[in-house]
Design a protein around this motif. Sequence first.
Motif, short mmCIF file in Angstrom:
data_model
loop_
_atom_site.label_atom_id
_atom_site.label_comp_id
_atom_site.label_asym_id
_atom_site.label_seq_id
_atom_site.Cartn_x
_atom_site.Cartn_y
_atom_site.Cartn_z
N SER A 15 13.10 -5.01 6.17
CA SER A 15 11.94 -5.38 6.97
C SER A 15 10.81 -5.80 6.07
N GLN A 17 7.26 -5.89 4.36
CA GLN A 17 6.31 -4.81 4.06
C GLN A 17 4.89 -5.31 4.27
N LYS A 19 0.75 -4.03 3.88
CA LYS A 19 -0.11 -3.01 3.29
C LYS A 19 -1.32 -2.82 4.21
N PHE A 52 -6.83 9.50 -1.68
CA PHE A 52 -6.10 8.81 -0.62
C PHE A 52 -4.68 9.32 -0.58
N ASN A 53 -4.02 9.02 0.52
CA ASN A 53 -2.64 9.43 0.67
C ASN A 53 -1.81 8.22 1.05
N MET A 54 -0.63 8.13 0.51
CA MET A 54 0.26 7.03 0.84
C MET A 54 1.25 7.49 1.90
N GLU A 55 1.36 6.71 2.97
CA GLU A 55 2.41 7.01 3.94
C GLU A 55 3.12 5.70 4.26
N PHE A 67 -2.36 3.18 3.37
CA PHE A 67 -3.26 3.93 2.48
C PHE A 67 -4.25 4.69 3.35
N MET A 69 -7.24 6.59 3.47
CA MET A 69 -8.34 6.86 2.55
C MET A 69 -9.13 8.07 2.99
N LYS A 81 -11.93 -0.61 -3.61
CA LYS A 81 -10.93 -0.85 -4.63
C LYS A 81 -9.61 -1.27 -4.00
N TYR A 82 -9.46 -1.00 -2.73
CA TYR A 82 -8.19 -1.29 -2.07
C TYR A 82 -8.28 -2.45 -1.08
N LYS A 84 -8.73 -5.61 -1.79
CA LYS A 84 -8.26 -6.87 -2.32
C LYS A 84 -6.94 -7.36 -1.70
N ASP A 85 -5.93 -6.54 -1.68
CA ASP A 85 -4.64 -7.02 -1.20
C ASP A 85 -4.22 -6.36 0.11
N GLU A 87 -3.58 -6.05 3.95
CA GLU A 87 -3.24 -7.10 4.91
C GLU A 87 -3.78 -6.79 6.29
#
Lengths: 182, 897
Positions: A15, A17, A19, A52-55, A67, A69, A81-82, A84-85, A87
């Motif tokens: 699938s 991805q 962000k 932050f935590n990633m899930e 992310f 935050m 800081k996050y 920029k990329d 989506e």
Amino acid sequence: MGFLSKLLSLFGGGSKQVKILVVGLDNSGKSTIIHKLKPNAEKKTSVPTVGFNMEAFEKGSLRFNVFDMSGANKYRSLWEKYYKDAEAVVFVVDTSDKFRMCVVKDELERMLSHAELEKVPILFFANKKDLMNAMSPVECAKYLELETIKDHAWQIVHSNGLTGEGLSTGIDWLAQSLSKKK
Amino acid sequence: MASNAQDNHAPLRAQDGKKDEDDEEDFEYSPFHGIEKGAVLQEARIFHAAQTDSRKCQQVLTRLLYLLTQGESFTKNEATEVFFSCTKLFQNGDANLRRLVYLIIKELPPGSDEVIIVTASLMKDMTSNNELYKGGSIRVLCRILDSSLLQQVERYFKQAIVDKAPVVASAALVSGLHMLRENPDIVKRWSSEVQDAVQSRNPMVQFHSVALLYQLKSGDRLAISKLVSSLTRGNVRSPLAQMMIVRCVARVIADSQAYADQERPFYDFLESCLRHKGEMVIFEAAKAIVELNGVTEAELAPAITILQLFLSSSKPVLRFAAVRILNKVAIDHPMAVSNCNIDMETLISDQNRSIATLAITTLLKTGNESSIDRLMKQMSSFMTEIGDEFKIVVVDAVHKLCIKFPTKFRSMMSFLSSVLREEGGFEYKKSIINAILGIVRTVAESKETALTHLCEFIEDCEFTYLSTQILHLLGEEGPKTSHPAKYIRYVYNRIILENATVRAAAVAALANFGMRVPSLAPRVRVLLRRTLRDNDDEVRDRATMYLKLLGDDATGEQQEPTPRPKVLRGQNVSLAGLERCLREYLDTPMTEAFDMAGVPEKELVPVEASKPGAPGASGSGDLSGDLSLKSDFEEALQQIPEFADLGPLFKSCDAVELVEKETEYTVSCVKHIFASHVVLQFDMTNTIEEQVLEDVSVDVDLAEAEAYEEVLTIPATRLPYGVVAQTYVLLAYEQGTMPFGRMVSTLKFVVKEIDPSTGDEEEDGFEDEYPLEDVYCSPGDYLQRTKISNFRNAWDAQDPDTEVVDEYGIGQRDSLQDAVEAVVETLGLAACEGTEAVPPNARSHVCLLHGRTTAGGSALARVNFGMDRNYEVAIKLTVRGESQDVSESLHAIVAEG
Ligand SMILES: Nc1nc2c(ncn2[C@@H]2O[C@H](COP(=O)(O)OP(=O)(O)O)[C@@H](O)[C@H]2O)c(=O)[nH]1
Ligand SMILES: [Mg+2]
């Protein structure tokens, strides 16, 4: 062709991805919502997020890398800081916290003025709808002057992080606008 | 990877045989060749991709880490940028990638405000089920958690310590060691888990848990000694952990009080470790035994035997370890090591030059006079093949050797001068110069040769510090040699060729020749005048000042030389005090000349440092102060003809004030002790502006100091207001005795009044007297406080018949430490082996004291202190000395005091 699809399937089971950045003041319910969105999530007590935590979870043909935050004051400056990329952005608002609604507005303005945050869709969760004194999504949108947002597709959804009410409505909208964009 | 590439090509290269080219090729095979920061930072952008390519990211991270370890520096912006992009890699679950992310966070941490962003992610990893995640995240967390966050996750740390996966347990234990510094209270709560971890079967975990456990208790002497005894009896299997225990034991032994006649604690344990199957344990135990405080030959023997076996091992690392320890032992116990001499001889030709160096220097220490020339020759042959660090070892060995065999100074001096000419770093050169000076101190006749070598050295010396120090020494010693003139060229060359600091030092040295050697004065004046146009202020200032002292007013016209004060009080002031006074002076309108009298004196440095054979003289750290071989006092006294024949100055006692503060005159007395004479130096100032004193002397009444006989008095001719002047009294006493004395003393002088309005002096003055406090002499004055490193050996070396024992009550004291300080002070001896420090809460203490007598012999004292509930202190004083008289004199100090 075969090689590429193989590669893709290595990362995220084929699938696509995306962000996603989840922001909002502390205690608005971000971590709760993300937790609820994950399939077969076990129950867990929530502690304030430090940093932050990633899930990650799948929704239709999309794999969401989220992310989550921290919303505490001293970490808010790190959201950028996050940008920029990212989506897409999910902005969680605690509708029962009228007192800090002005802070929400400030933070939102600060985010929208940031050049690195390109024309990504923004989903607002007007969260904690179950609480007595909660504002309605319309009231929220009005207070936050969402109608002035021109550079982003946006949507506001009434939600309850504890029961999961409203979450799929929001995420579906997000998935739709993401696939439209590509 | 690099080594694989090399191996594949090895056969090819053997054929063409051009070594240098091969090396370059080798370099090309490094996967890191040509890595450049800008490019890597570009590549790091892939971390932002939505689809992370784990393999590629790992490569980029590796390159970043490589740059960091190569010392590449990143700007704050670069570091922040890389850091935040790396944090995005938490979305990828690849364990190898995650490991590199952990490393980069540790190596490239941004400010503490920013690094906090990864906390939640790390905590999640720490509580995951993946062992690699757990271990890695723990190691990073320990760097970034503050105490409040640490408390939140404390229970996970505790669980991790007893985790069944060794990576996790080790990570948590090591993190504990790190966090102990910042958060000792929290980490101390984990001790039962750490205790459990000691039982782990994994060697690494066992090692780390022993280390942490030791640190946890290290503040508490009792607990630590309990811990260590339980560890030594426990079933710790892993060599690493066992080695750690040996280290702990060594520290416990070092901290505990050694009593001469008691059995040493833990010695049996150390000895048993010599038979352990792990080599590291054996070495650690041997090292611990060798370093025992006051170790006896019997205690040493088993360690030496086992080390000797390793000398012929086939593994270079074992030979190296063994010879290195034996080399150290040889300093204090050459006899114990001499059994290994045959093995050492073989090692001289060892392929490994480090081993050969250590072997040869060991032989130098253990060998006899006849073998020295041969060894020195062998050594010169491979000096160029070894690194500075080992060259210093060699030079130090030569230095010590010369103290032992002074007759061999010629071959040693030529060795040192040849190595001095070779390339070398600062520390190395410093050690050579130090060794040369050591030889000069021991063998007077070597002085001129040494000065010549040093002159040559500064012709081509890249170290400003060494150049200035040597120039100073030349200025001091050169004028006293048979041909002072020959040094002038060397010194003047420095003025032409060197940087400002060296030039200034050369000017001072040059001036010294002019002042000390009258025949050279005209030449020196000409040379100094040339430096008056130097472009450096300090150089010009010095030249102007010295020209003035040399009777030249800088215009070339001849003048009366400004008289040099006989004893420059200026040399004796505290520099910090002088600086403060000068600053205060600058704040005044500066209408009056600066008054040196107001500057506080510095603590007198005991003369012992420059005595041959004193332990201080052989160390390598001597060069710290200046290179002068004599004290300022000795220098000053030598300029007085009446004192020229007294021989070397043994000691100058601390100055004692003889009048109350704020009176008309201030007088202080310094006793200078010579072999059969005492010079009493009185420094006087006149604080009455309307008076000038003439013919000033101090009259000492020897009625209660019968052992002394007055020889002569040198009065001060004039003592104007605010100036320091000296008068001296020379006393004789019987050589070798240490007599007491109380001298009633009186200041005698002629006063002349000064008319305050005109400043004119009266023609006739009148005689007057002024009573001073008594001057006391005590046997302590005839002792130099010199420390020795091995008290027990020195004690055993003294004739037991000289021993005198007695007990004294010395009254109430605030603490045992107080009592120790008082007794050490009055006895005039130096406390050895750290026994001046009383452990907290001790009720009794043993102090080991040593001093040198005027005859060059030793005086040793063992003082047992005891304190009762009422803070009454009693001492038992046991003294041995070069003679029974010395021992009795020491008792007399306590009895009379
Ligand atoms: N009543 C109610 N409570 C909620 C809702 N969503 C979250 N919470 C609670 O709000 C608190 C903060 O949630 P958390 O997810 O940690 O907020 P975050 O700081 O934005 O991550 C928790 O106690 C949640 O149980 C909601 O829709 N209704
Ligand atoms: Mg949260």
